[in-house]
Write a protein that holds these residues in place. Sequence first.
Motif, short mmCIF file in Angstrom:
data_model
loop_
_atom_site.label_atom_id
_atom_site.label_comp_id
_atom_site.label_asym_id
_atom_site.label_seq_id
_atom_site.Cartn_x
_atom_site.Cartn_y
_atom_site.Cartn_z
N HIS A 3 0.83 -1.21 0.00
CA HIS A 3 0.00 0.00 0.00
C HIS A 3 0.87 1.26 0.00
O HIS A 3 0.55 2.24 -0.69
CB HIS A 3 -0.92 -0.01 1.21
N ASP A 4 1.96 1.24 0.77
CA ASP A 4 2.85 2.41 0.84
C ASP A 4 3.45 2.73 -0.52
O ASP A 4 3.64 3.90 -0.86
CB ASP A 4 3.99 2.16 1.84
N ARG A 5 3.73 1.69 -1.29
CA ARG A 5 4.40 1.92 -2.57
C ARG A 5 3.48 2.61 -3.58
O ARG A 5 3.97 3.14 -4.58
CB ARG A 5 4.95 0.61 -3.12
N ARG A 6 2.20 2.64 -3.32
CA ARG A 6 1.30 3.43 -4.17
C ARG A 6 1.55 4.92 -3.98
O ARG A 6 1.14 5.73 -4.81
CB ARG A 6 -0.16 3.09 -3.84
N ARG A 7 2.24 5.26 -2.91
CA ARG A 7 2.55 6.67 -2.63
C ARG A 7 3.84 7.12 -3.33
O ARG A 7 4.20 8.29 -3.26
CB ARG A 7 2.69 6.86 -1.12
N PHE A 8 4.53 6.17 -3.96
CA PHE A 8 5.78 6.48 -4.65
C PHE A 8 5.51 6.92 -6.09
O PHE A 8 4.58 6.44 -6.73
CB PHE A 8 6.68 5.25 -4.71
N GLY A 9 6.36 7.80 -6.56
CA GLY A 9 6.44 8.09 -7.99
C GLY A 9 7.77 7.57 -8.48
O GLY A 9 8.82 7.97 -7.95
N VAL A 21 -0.13 10.50 -25.49
CA VAL A 21 0.52 10.96 -24.27
C VAL A 21 -0.49 11.28 -23.17
O VAL A 21 -0.43 10.74 -22.06
CB VAL A 21 1.40 12.20 -24.56
N ALA A 22 -1.44 12.17 -23.44
CA ALA A 22 -2.40 12.57 -22.42
C ALA A 22 -3.25 11.40 -21.96
O ALA A 22 -3.50 11.22 -20.76
CB ALA A 22 -3.29 13.70 -22.94
N GLU A 23 -3.69 10.58 -22.92
CA GLU A 23 -4.50 9.41 -22.58
C GLU A 23 -3.74 8.48 -21.63
O GLU A 23 -4.31 7.93 -20.68
CB GLU A 23 -4.86 8.68 -23.87
N GLN A 24 -2.45 8.32 -21.89
CA GLN A 24 -1.64 7.45 -21.05
C GLN A 24 -1.49 7.99 -19.64
O GLN A 24 -1.58 7.25 -18.65
CB GLN A 24 -0.27 7.28 -21.69
N LEU A 25 -1.28 9.29 -19.51
CA LEU A 25 -1.15 9.89 -18.18
C LEU A 25 -2.44 9.74 -17.38
O LEU A 25 -2.41 9.41 -16.18
CB LEU A 25 -0.77 11.37 -18.30
N VAL A 26 -3.57 9.97 -18.02
CA VAL A 26 -4.85 9.81 -17.34
C VAL A 26 -5.03 8.36 -16.91
O VAL A 26 -5.47 8.07 -15.78
CB VAL A 26 -6.01 10.25 -18.26
N TYR A 27 -4.69 7.44 -17.78
CA TYR A 27 -4.82 6.00 -17.47
C TYR A 27 -3.98 5.63 -16.25
O TYR A 27 -4.45 4.94 -15.33
CB TYR A 27 -4.38 5.20 -18.69
N LEU A 28 -2.74 6.10 -16.20
CA LEU A 28 -1.85 5.79 -15.08
C LEU A 28 -2.34 6.41 -13.78
O LEU A 28 -2.27 5.79 -12.71
CB LEU A 28 -0.43 6.26 -15.39
N ALA A 29 -2.86 7.63 -13.87
CA ALA A 29 -3.41 8.27 -12.67
C ALA A 29 -4.62 7.50 -12.15
O ALA A 29 -4.78 7.32 -10.93
CB ALA A 29 -3.79 9.72 -12.99
N GLN A 71 7.78 10.60 -19.62
CA GLN A 71 8.07 9.60 -18.59
C GLN A 71 8.07 10.25 -17.20
O GLN A 71 7.59 9.68 -16.22
CB GLN A 71 9.43 8.96 -18.86
N ILE A 72 8.62 11.46 -17.12
CA ILE A 72 8.63 12.18 -15.85
C ILE A 72 7.20 12.54 -15.44
O ILE A 72 6.81 12.40 -14.27
CB ILE A 72 9.50 13.45 -15.96
N ALA A 73 6.40 12.98 -16.41
CA ALA A 73 5.00 13.28 -16.11
C ALA A 73 4.28 12.05 -15.59
O ALA A 73 3.46 12.13 -14.65
CB ALA A 73 4.30 13.81 -17.37
N ALA A 74 4.58 10.88 -16.15
CA ALA A 74 3.95 9.63 -15.71
C ALA A 74 4.30 9.31 -14.27
O ALA A 74 3.49 8.76 -13.52
CB ALA A 74 4.36 8.48 -16.63
N ALA A 75 5.51 9.66 -13.85
CA ALA A 75 5.93 9.41 -12.47
C ALA A 75 5.26 10.35 -11.48
O ALA A 75 5.17 10.04 -10.29
CB ALA A 75 7.45 9.54 -12.36
#
Length: 294
Positions: A68-74, A88-96, A139-143
């Motif tokens: 659970h804690d690792r969900r707090r990591f980027g 790009v935008a679709e992927q960021l939304v998906y990851l979030a 990639q940085i945005a995804a993190a």
Amino acid sequence: MLEIAKVNRSFGDHHVLKDVSFTVQPGRLTGFVGSNGAGKTTTMRIALGVLSADSGTVLLNGAPVGTHDRRRFGYMPEERGLYPKMRVAEQLVYLARLHGLSAQEAQRNASALLERLELTERAGDDVETLSLGNQQRAQIAAALVHDPEILVLDEPFSGLDPIAVDVVLGVLKERANAGAPVLFSSHQLDIVERLCDDLVIIADGAIRTAGPTEQLRREHSLPRYEMLLGGDAGWVREVADVTVLELDGDYAVFETATDATAQQVLRLAIERGHVASFGPHQPSLAHIFREIIK
């Protein structure tokens, strides 16, 4: 606070990490520096739970880090891990969304990061069509898109031009100023020098030194001075207890163990004529790195 405590890891007969221990303090940028194969990426992957340690512990605020804690990591891996044929935008939304954000929160965060990282015009492009530098920004945005509380970034500046480096530096400083512990590795020591509050140096799988950057400067080099004269500075090589590190006509950088010797050099310089400048000279991070791992 993120703490790596006595972590060991072997691959077969190769002991990759040897009692690795250091901390990443809240609100501080910690640079993780070492040669290729030193153990940086393995350490980061263990911190994220991507790899397991043979022994040792990863702690967050004093408690062992769980799933659970690792969900707090980027986390940003050194190798690019985005879906190449996804926009790009679709992927960021998906990851979030995978991290539990609502659709509205995910869209808001993705849009804000694309603007902050100057990728808005590329939001609808497939990742594989981006330049390598823009792929790195994505990639940085995804993190960052899920508002992580801890950042672990492996070579975040790789492939970035100087303008993009400044943009990413600004984003990381903002996260640290908001209280996040930020750990990043980089081979680009000039960038680490500009950015990091703390420094961890690893070599052959063992931590050689760790602590505030300015403290390490003091601990791992003798006091240095630089002077610019009105004439040739070559005479400084003849002064006892002085080691000349750089000499170029009227300019010299030298090292000495005592302030008294530095004052002696200054007096001699004044006796010889005009002194344009004389003062302390900070050793570079590259110099500290070479001194520590040799």
